[in-house]
Design an enzyme around this catalytic site. Sequence first.
Site, PDB file in Angstrom:
ATOM      1  N   HIS A  78       0.954  -1.347   0.183  1.00 49.21           N
ATOM      2  CA  HIS A  78       0.568   0.124  -0.266  1.00 49.21           C
ATOM      3  C   HIS A  78       0.799   1.302  -0.280  1.00 49.21           C
ATOM      4  CE1 HIS A  78      -2.883   2.688   1.092  1.00 49.21           C
ATOM      5  NE2 HIS A  78      -3.887   2.453   0.644  1.00 49.21           N
ATOM      6  N   ASP A 103      -7.402  -3.740  -1.360  1.00 50.60           N
ATOM      7  CA  ASP A 103      -8.250  -3.552  -2.186  1.00 50.60           C
ATOM      8  C   ASP A 103      -8.453  -5.398  -2.594  1.00 50.60           C
ATOM      9  OD1 ASP A 103      -9.260  -1.087  -2.270  1.00 50.60           O
ATOM     10  OD2 ASP A 103      -7.104  -0.530  -2.347  1.00 50.60           O
TER      11      ASP A 103
END
Length: 428
Positions: free
Chosen positions: A307, A364
């Site tokens: 991330h 995600d």
Amino acid sequence: MSSTAEIKVDGKTLELPLIEGTENEKAIDISSLRGDSGVITIDPGFKNTGSTQSAITFLDGEKGILRYRGYSIEELAEKSTFLEVSYLLIYGELPTPAQYQEFTKTITNHTLVHEDIKKILEGFPSTAHPMGVLSSLVCAQTAFYPASLDPNRAAPEVDMSIIRLLAKMPTFAAWSFKNQIGHPVNYPDNSLDYCSNFLKMMFATPAEAYEVDPVVANALDKLLILHADHEQNCSTSTVRMVGSSHASLYASISGGINALWGPLHGGANQAVIEMLENIKKDGGDTKKWMAKAKDKNDPFRLMGFGHRVYKNFDPRARIIKKAADDVLAKLGVNDPILEIAKGLEEEALNDSYFVERKLYPNVDFYSGIIYRALGIPTDMFTVMFAMGRLPGWIAQWKEMRENKEPIGRPRQVYTGYNERAYAPIDKR
């Protein structure tokens, strides 16, 4: 430690105040810099620039911390509901039982949308992207509630705009999906909770009965909580920027939806599924693609791992992994794409290359898997993201207006031509 910072410009020393937040974050206040020195700072993408002081969300990417109003995301996801978290973000405190009952009741009473909304919806072809439809329907609320355009309305009237938007967003989201697949829309069912009502509007058809699976509804509720706010990102900053002009809540949120639509912001979980589709087309060999991801000379990027903000781990990923496991176990979905996802997850969690670099599956990755298992098409993923982010956007807009922040007006450093003479067209 000094409470000021010094900067030298053309031999002149300026003292600029240091600001410290409640979590010991420090910032240099440069609001007087241009007036005192004639120079500005430049920071493309605002990676080192704080646009505001906010009491809503704290994020520490190095330590993997995310808190809403001081409460850890882990505790909220385990013990709270999406509407309770919405109340917390917007009004600053967790609701009392009486406040929560009134809040949920009022939202439930405003789920129905004006029938003319269907006329707007029918104007979109079935090829229209659901995000375009969603942003349009949200912005159109200014036409149905013109009083919302008044920036000087009393607080109870602003609250009603907030309630209406929270109540109608699931309807708009579900209807954008129905428009895409050419099915008749479903009206809200006020006997159901927030997420169950949305799922019924999404998937029920006139041809057969539909019952909401509580495991699915619970997983969706957690997903929405995890996406509810994430500090000053692209779409949130857009909402605040648009709202700083005293644009209505509906127009400001519509701007945020359009910012989220961009593939660099809201499209990450869609990119995960598209990557898995490509791996499947190539034969489904996960080891081959993991090797490609580790090859610095290979342009392939492993989507859904690591991330940009979280340098340690994404605290939301641990929570949503369990929800993904629960959904897959309950639905018993037989999908080779999901099998490939499980294979990538297992290899990454046990591969020293990924472990040492802290490239763990992120929110995600798991949200894409859940949406895929539920039968939600990839171009609806960002709509789901928007529905979750709504209370955060509202809270940020409300805070900005209550703090009477000035209209956003960034500066620039001009790099074009100096003054030059105009040449008539026949002389060029």
